[in-house]
Write an enzyme that holds these catalytic residues in place. Sequence first.
Site, PDB file in Angstrom:
ATOM      1  N   SER A  43      34.525  44.210  31.731  1.00 24.60           N
ATOM      2  CA  SER A  43      34.910  43.773  33.087  1.00 24.60           C
ATOM      3  C   SER A  43      36.416  43.563  33.119  1.00 24.60           C
ATOM      4  CB  SER A  43      34.215  42.448  33.408  1.00 24.60           C
ATOM      5  OG  SER A  43      34.802  41.829  34.540  1.00 24.60           O
ATOM      6  N   TYR A 102      32.249  33.495  30.930  1.00 24.53           N
ATOM      7  CA  TYR A 102      31.955  34.879  31.340  1.00 24.53           C
ATOM      8  C   TYR A 102      33.090  35.802  30.893  1.00 24.53           C
ATOM      9  CZ  TYR A 102      31.122  39.074  34.019  1.00 24.53           C
ATOM     10  OH  TYR A 102      30.934  40.394  34.366  1.00 24.53           O
TER      11      TYR A 102
END
Length: 248
Positions: free
Chosen positions: A135, A148
Site C-alpha cells: 500500500s 496498518y
Amino acid sequence: MTKTVLITGATSGFGRAAARRFCDEGWNVIGTGRRAERLEELKSELGSKFHGLVFDIADEKATAEALNSLPDTFRPIDVLVNNAGLALGTAPAQETKLQDWHQMIDTNIKGLVTITHHLLPKLIEQKGMIINLASIAAHYPYPGGNVYGGTKAFVHQFSYGLRSDLHGTGVRVTAIEPGMAESEFTLVRTGGSQEASDKLYDGAKPLTPEDIAEQIFWVATLPPHVNINTLEAMPVSQSWAPFQVHRG
Ligand code: NDP
Ligand code: 8X3
C-alpha cells in the site's frame, strides 16, 4: 498449458476483481476467503475455471489443510497473489484496541508469510511469481495509520527480500502499492459504517478494484525476463500534504 493463479481474499474488492480478470483470460483461478457464500457466488459466476478455498489466513493449520485439499487440476500454482488483508480503526495509536493491532499483524503479515512459505518450493519449480498487495501506507505515514502502515511496510520489504533470496530461480516478485481505492476496505476498517465509507470516497474518484485487477494481470503476464519490483499508483485526486507542525 493453462496457468493457475491463487488469489487470497477473493471474496471482495481487488481479489474478486482479479479472480474475474484471470478467469476471463482463461486462467485457472483459486480464490480464498473466510466467507464461503461469496466464494460459492463466484463459483456460480465463473464456473469450472474457479475453485474456492474457505479458510482464515491467520490460521496456519487451516491454511495448510486448505492448500493440501486442492484438486490436481488446480496444481501446480504459477502465480500467488497475496491480497487478503485489512485495516482496523483510524484512531491514534494511544486510543486503539490491542486486539485490532494483533489481528492486522496476524492477517497482513503472519498469514501472508505462512502461505508464501508453504507455496515457495512449488513456485520455484514452476519459475512462478508472487504478487504482494502492499500500500502507499507502507511509505507515507498518516494519522491513524500506525500498525496498518507498519504491516504494509513489512509487505514491501519482504517482497524485496524475497527477490534477493530467489535470485537465479526465475521466480518474480512484485509489490503492488495502491493509494485510495473503493472496496469493502473502509467498511471493514470502520466496523461496518457505510456512511464513513461513502464520505471518504465521495467526489474523490478513487481507484476501483478493476483498476488494481488490471495491474495485477499486467504484472502476471509480462515476459518472463521482466520483474516489476514496485507498482505504486494513486487516483489523480490524491497526493501529498505538508508535514504537520505542533506549536506550543
Ligand atoms: P476488501 O475488504 O474489499 O477485501 C479484503 C479481502 O481480504 C476479502 O476478500 C477478505 O475476505 C480477505 N481477508 C481479510 N481478512 C482475512 C482473513 N483473516 N482470512 C482470509 N481472508 C481475509 O479490501 P481490498 O480489496 O481493498 O483490499 C485488498 C488488499 O489491498 C488488502 O491487503 C489491503 O490492505 C490492500 N490495499 C487496499 C487499498 C484500498 O484503498 N482499498 C489500498 C492499498 C492496499 P473474507 O472477509 O471473506 O475473509
Ligand atoms: C489503503 C490505502 O491510504 O487508506 O492501504 O492506507 S490507505
